[in-house]
Design a protein around this motif. Structure first.
Motif, PDB file in Angstrom:
ATOM      1  N   ALA A  63     -72.346  31.577  21.218  1.00 18.36           N
ATOM      2  CA  ALA A  63     -71.435  31.777  22.098  1.00 18.36           C
ATOM      3  C   ALA A  63     -70.081  31.062  21.816  1.00 18.36           C
ATOM      4  CB  ALA A  63     -71.557  31.730  23.621  1.00 18.36           C
ATOM      5  N   LYS A  64     -70.196  29.926  21.467  1.00 19.46           N
ATOM      6  CA  LYS A  64     -68.882  29.042  21.299  1.00 19.46           C
ATOM      7  C   LYS A  64     -68.436  29.506  19.975  1.00 19.46           C
ATOM      8  CE  LYS A  64     -68.346  24.345  20.672  1.00 19.46           C
ATOM      9  NZ  LYS A  64     -68.929  23.000  21.174  1.00 19.46           N
ATOM     10  N   HIS A  65     -69.240  29.753  18.792  1.00 19.60           N
ATOM     11  CA  HIS A  65     -68.979  30.367  17.565  1.00 19.60           C
ATOM     12  C   HIS A  65     -68.013  31.682  18.101  1.00 19.60           C
ATOM     13  CE1 HIS A  65     -68.374  30.972  13.323  1.00 19.60           C
ATOM     14  NE2 HIS A  65     -68.821  32.131  13.722  1.00 19.60           N
ATOM     15  N   TYR A  66     -68.472  32.593  18.600  1.00 19.12           N
ATOM     16  CA  TYR A  66     -68.015  33.731  18.721  1.00 19.12           C
ATOM     17  C   TYR A  66     -66.634  33.570  19.701  1.00 19.12           C
ATOM     18  CZ  TYR A  66     -67.436  38.258  20.890  1.00 19.12           C
ATOM     19  OH  TYR A  66     -66.843  39.711  20.972  1.00 19.12           O
ATOM     20  N   LEU A  67     -66.404  32.716  20.495  1.00 20.21           N
ATOM     21  CA  LEU A  67     -65.292  32.475  21.197  1.00 20.21           C
ATOM     22  C   LEU A  67     -64.165  31.892  20.218  1.00 20.21           C
ATOM     23  CD1 LEU A  67     -66.579  30.714  24.421  1.00 20.21           C
ATOM     24  CD2 LEU A  67     -65.342  32.772  24.216  1.00 20.21           C
ATOM     25  N   GLN A  68     -64.707  31.061  19.578  1.00 26.01           N
ATOM     26  CA  GLN A  68     -63.635  30.462  18.268  1.00 26.01           C
ATOM     27  C   GLN A  68     -62.960  31.455  17.428  1.00 26.01           C
ATOM     28  OE1 GLN A  68     -66.497  27.419  16.534  1.00 26.01           O
ATOM     29  NE2 GLN A  68     -65.564  25.774  17.768  1.00 26.01           N
ATOM     30  N   LEU A  69     -63.738  32.578  17.259  1.00 18.95           N
ATOM     31  CA  LEU A  69     -63.389  33.774  16.328  1.00 18.95           C
ATOM     32  C   LEU A  69     -62.530  34.658  16.959  1.00 18.95           C
ATOM     33  CD1 LEU A  69     -66.589  34.416  14.407  1.00 18.95           C
ATOM     34  CD2 LEU A  69     -64.421  33.130  13.660  1.00 18.95           C
ATOM     35  N   HIS A  70     -62.741  34.943  18.374  1.00 14.89           N
ATOM     36  CA  HIS A  70     -62.151  35.815  19.418  1.00 14.89           C
ATOM     37  C   HIS A  70     -61.137  35.532  20.181  1.00 14.89           C
ATOM     38  CE1 HIS A  70     -65.954  37.753  17.347  1.00 14.89           C
ATOM     39  NE2 HIS A  70     -65.211  38.736  17.358  1.00 14.89           N
ATOM     40  N   LEU A  71     -61.052  34.237  20.642  1.00 10.31           N
ATOM     41  CA  LEU A  71     -59.975  33.892  21.679  1.00 10.31           C
ATOM     42  C   LEU A  71     -58.785  34.150  20.870  1.00 10.31           C
ATOM     43  CD1 LEU A  71     -61.486  30.632  23.455  1.00 10.31           C
ATOM     44  CD2 LEU A  71     -61.013  32.773  24.315  1.00 10.31           C
ATOM     45  N   PRO A  72     -57.598  34.701  21.710  1.00 10.56           N
ATOM     46  CA  PRO A  72     -56.271  34.832  21.247  1.00 10.56           C
ATOM     47  C   PRO A  72     -55.570  33.425  21.074  1.00 10.56           C
ATOM     48  CG  PRO A  72     -56.646  35.993  23.317  1.00 10.56           C
ATOM     49  CD  PRO A  72     -57.839  35.106  23.314  1.00 10.56           C
ATOM     50  N   ALA A  73     -54.912  33.402  19.978  1.00  8.92           N
ATOM     51  CA  ALA A  73     -54.272  32.049  19.589  1.00  8.92           C
ATOM     52  C   ALA A  73     -53.460  31.609  20.937  1.00  8.92           C
ATOM     53  CB  ALA A  73     -53.198  32.483  18.540  1.00  8.92           C
ATOM     54  N   GLY A  74     -53.645  30.283  20.940  1.00  7.38           N
ATOM     55  CA  GLY A  74     -52.620  29.844  22.243  1.00  7.38           C
ATOM     56  C   GLY A  74     -53.495  29.730  23.527  1.00  7.38           C
ATOM     57  N   SER A  75     -54.784  30.472  23.608  1.00  7.67           N
ATOM     58  CA  SER A  75     -55.573  30.558  24.876  1.00  7.67           C
ATOM     59  C   SER A  75     -55.833  29.003  25.314  1.00  7.67           C
ATOM     60  CB  SER A  75     -56.736  31.403  24.605  1.00  7.67           C
ATOM     61  OG  SER A  75     -57.602  31.056  25.671  1.00  7.67           O
ATOM     62  N   PRO A  76     -55.686  28.817  26.630  1.00  5.75           N
ATOM     63  CA  PRO A  76     -56.094  27.427  27.087  1.00  5.75           C
ATOM     64  C   PRO A  76     -57.416  27.513  27.250  1.00  5.75           C
ATOM     65  CG  PRO A  76     -55.198  28.913  28.886  1.00  5.75           C
ATOM     66  CD  PRO A  76     -54.929  29.554  27.647  1.00  5.75           C
ATOM     67  N   LEU A  77     -58.319  28.343  26.946  1.00  2.57           N
ATOM     68  CA  LEU A  77     -59.650  28.296  26.628  1.00  2.57           C
ATOM     69  C   LEU A  77     -60.213  27.748  25.428  1.00  2.57           C
ATOM     70  CD1 LEU A  77     -60.750  31.499  28.540  1.00  2.57           C
ATOM     71  CD2 LEU A  77     -60.764  29.419  29.494  1.00  2.57           C
ATOM     72  N   ALA A  78     -59.155  27.963  24.377  1.00  6.37           N
ATOM     73  CA  ALA A  78     -59.446  27.358  23.291  1.00  6.37           C
ATOM     74  C   ALA A  78     -59.775  26.132  22.815  1.00  6.37           C
ATOM     75  CB  ALA A  78     -58.558  27.777  22.266  1.00  6.37           C
ATOM     76  N   VAL A  79     -59.399  25.189  23.816  1.00  8.96           N
ATOM     77  CA  VAL A  79     -59.564  23.618  24.098  1.00  8.96           C
ATOM     78  C   VAL A  79     -61.058  23.549  24.072  1.00  8.96           C
ATOM     79  CG1 VAL A  79     -59.279  21.459  25.245  1.00  8.96           C
ATOM     80  CG2 VAL A  79     -57.316  23.056  24.903  1.00  8.96           C
ATOM     81  N   HIS A  80     -61.759  24.363  25.112  1.00 12.64           N
ATOM     82  CA  HIS A  80     -63.218  24.251  25.108  1.00 12.64           C
ATOM     83  C   HIS A  80     -63.872  24.643  24.056  1.00 12.64           C
ATOM     84  CE1 HIS A  80     -63.037  23.236  29.466  1.00 12.64           C
ATOM     85  NE2 HIS A  80     -62.448  24.533  29.850  1.00 12.64           N
ATOM     86  N   ALA A  81     -63.588  25.625  23.538  1.00 12.34           N
ATOM     87  CA  ALA A  81     -64.323  26.252  22.246  1.00 12.34           C
ATOM     88  C   ALA A  81     -64.193  25.235  21.012  1.00 12.34           C
ATOM     89  CB  ALA A  81     -63.622  27.671  21.805  1.00 12.34           C
ATOM     90  N   ALA A  82     -63.108  24.338  20.858  1.00  9.29           N
ATOM     91  CA  ALA A  82     -62.912  23.476  19.927  1.00  9.29           C
ATOM     92  C   ALA A  82     -63.502  22.157  20.062  1.00  9.29           C
ATOM     93  CB  ALA A  82     -61.344  23.332  19.569  1.00  9.29           C
ATOM     94  N   ASP A  83     -64.010  21.678  21.288  1.00  8.01           N
ATOM     95  CA  ASP A  83     -64.622  20.672  21.664  1.00  8.01           C
ATOM     96  C   ASP A  83     -66.061  20.431  21.213  1.00  8.01           C
ATOM     97  OD1 ASP A  83     -65.946  18.440  22.811  1.00  8.01           O
ATOM     98  OD2 ASP A  83     -65.008  18.761  24.826  1.00  8.01           O
TER      99      ASP A  83
END
Length: 183
Positions: A63-83
């Motif tokens: 799921a995290k890998h999916y998010l890293q590929l699909h979250l819009p650039a600049g999304s505040p949720l990207a911080v979680h996906a990158a952690d």
């Protein structure tokens, strides 16, 4: 547990013990979920239960890998996906996915009502839950649906992790209700 006490003390739980959740307990909680109201009594929900903390850990990586590929650039949720330490399903013993069995917008809302019942009933039994909305796009991907046995026509609406909580988090402050009295 008295209803108002349950409403005041239920919390999003993100720290769980390693103890598994009994299948009968999950069935009881689903029984509470289906007591929710639904538009014209359609009861449009279906439930997919994924058991096992280790399996959920593996699914968290996907799921995290999916998010890293699909979250819009600049999304505040990207911080979680990158952690690297972030685990979407937080080490829970179970994931219960409440799905709308059709595409009606009201069905999605009805599933949300069922989700609230589920979480309150779990809290009353001393179990912890957390609604993991961040996983919803991944759960609705056709390949993931196939992997988890979610029927293609169902829509994952309320992904809720469940487990034996390590502790009950402190309450978060609530803002004063915004009320407009229209007379």
């Amino acid at each position: 547990m008295e209803l108002m006490e349950a409403l005041r003390t239920r919390r999003a739980v993100r720290e769980f013990t390693d103890d598994p959740v009994d299948q009968t307990a999950v069935e009881d909680l689903i029984g509470a979920a289906i007591l929710a109201p639904s538009a014209i009594n359609r009861q449009p929900w279906g439930f997919v239960v994924v058991l096992g903390a280790e399996r959920l850990r593996r699914l968290s990586v996907e799921a995290k890998h999916y998010l890293q590929l699909h979250l819009p650039a600049g999304s505040p949720l990207a911080v979680h996906a990158a952690d690297p330490a972030f685990e979407i399903f937080h080490g829970a013993a179970a994931l219960v996915i409440i799905c709308a069995a059709d595409g009606e917008s009201q069905s999605f809302e009805d599933c949300c009502l069922a989700g609230q019942n589920f979480m309150l009933a779990a809290h009353a039994k001393g179990l912890g839950t957390c609604w993991i909305g961040l996983s919803r796009p991944w759960l609705n991907d056709p390949a993931v649906k196939a992997e988890l046995g979610i029927p293609a026509k169902w829509h994952a609406v309320a992904p809720i992790i469940l487990g034996h909580r390590r502790s009950l988090p402190s309450p978060t402050p609530r803002q004063k209700a915004k009320i407009i009295w229209s007379r």
